[in-house]
Design an enzyme around this catalytic site. Structure first.
Site, PDB file in Angstrom:
ATOM      1  N   LYS A 120       0.826  -1.210   0.000  1.00  0.00           N
ATOM      2  CA  LYS A 120       0.000   0.000   0.000  1.00  0.00           C
ATOM      3  C   LYS A 120       0.863   1.264   0.000  1.00  0.00           C
ATOM      4  CE  LYS A 120      -2.358   1.189   3.748  1.00  0.00           C
ATOM      5  NZ  LYS A 120      -2.076   2.595   4.146  1.00  0.00           N
ATOM      6  N   ASP A 138      -6.761   1.060   1.096  1.00  0.00           N
ATOM      7  CA  ASP A 138      -6.743   1.058   2.562  1.00  0.00           C
ATOM      8  C   ASP A 138      -8.140   0.699   3.058  1.00  0.00           C
ATOM      9  OD1 ASP A 138      -8.282   3.287   2.074  1.00  0.00           O
ATOM     10  OD2 ASP A 138      -7.150   4.616   3.394  1.00  0.00           O
TER      11      ASP A 138
END
Length: 212
Positions: A120, A138
């Site tokens: 991420k 997320d």
């Protein structure tokens, strides 16, 4: 959700916010990298408060390395998991200096090899600093994608791969920003603000919430 409805959602999000930006404060790829590393399980607001004090003092790998772990902790101690994050920041600075000439690499594998940097974080840096059409998923993006039925998946990786597959090329650069902001301010976790949502009529969430 069919592709026509999906495109309408993305067009509406783009019209509402043509040039979306991260809410983290940064001016160089290195500042962004450190800010994103610090943002895990923390708010952007709390990270900005810390980096607004840290970066005027040290905003290069050499500068932060000179502070040492304890020195970094003094600036980030209001952020969750600050002990381990300080360790990772120092280790990351050492690797950048020793292996990358103090430059943040524009390379996924090299980024993910840095301590505290996962997929991420690498996606955010590649997208925001270098303009790659990556999609960093997320909790906000995972929730919005599943709730609206824009791109459903049982994990953040599933949702990322689905978004990469179904989001047209023209939207890929910005879709991560649109969805995270939508999840942060409108499609919130406990009580989504459906009555003020710009895509409410296109969203396929069956349990919409409206103010009384």
């Amino acid at each position: 959700m069919n592709k026509d409805k999906r495109k309408l959602i993305l067009e509406r999000l783009r019209e509402n916010n043509p040039n979306p930006q991260t809410e983290l404060n940064w001016s160089t790829p290195f500042e962004l990298l450190i800010a994103v590393l610090l943002s895990a399980q923390a708010t952007d607001v709390s990270v900005n408060k810390a980096t607004d004090k840290l970066y005027p003092v040290a905003n290069t790998p050499e500068g932060i390395l000179a502070l040492g772990v304890d020195g970094v902790k003094q600036y980030i101690k209001t952020i969750g998991l600050f002990n381990s994050k300080a360790e990772n920041v120092i280790k990351t600075c050492k690797i950048l200096i020793e292996q990358h000439d103090s430059v943040v690499p524009e390379d996924r594998a090299a980024l993910e090899a840095l301590p505290g940097v996962g997929r991420k974080t690498a996606n955010v840096v590649l997208n925001t600093a270098f303009g790659w059409p990556t999609i960093a998923v997320d909790t906000h993006i995972y929730r919005v994608s599943n709730r609206t039925k824009l791109a459903m998946g049982k994990s953040v990786d599933d949702v990322e791969q689905k978004l990469l597959k179904v989001v047209p090329k023209e939207f890929k650069l910005d879709v991560h920003h649109w969805l995270i902001l939508h999840g942060r301010y409108t499609c919130v976790a406990r009580k989504p603000r459906c009555g003020s949502c710009i895509i409410e009529d296109l969203c396929e969430f069956k349990e919409k919430v409206y103010p009384e």
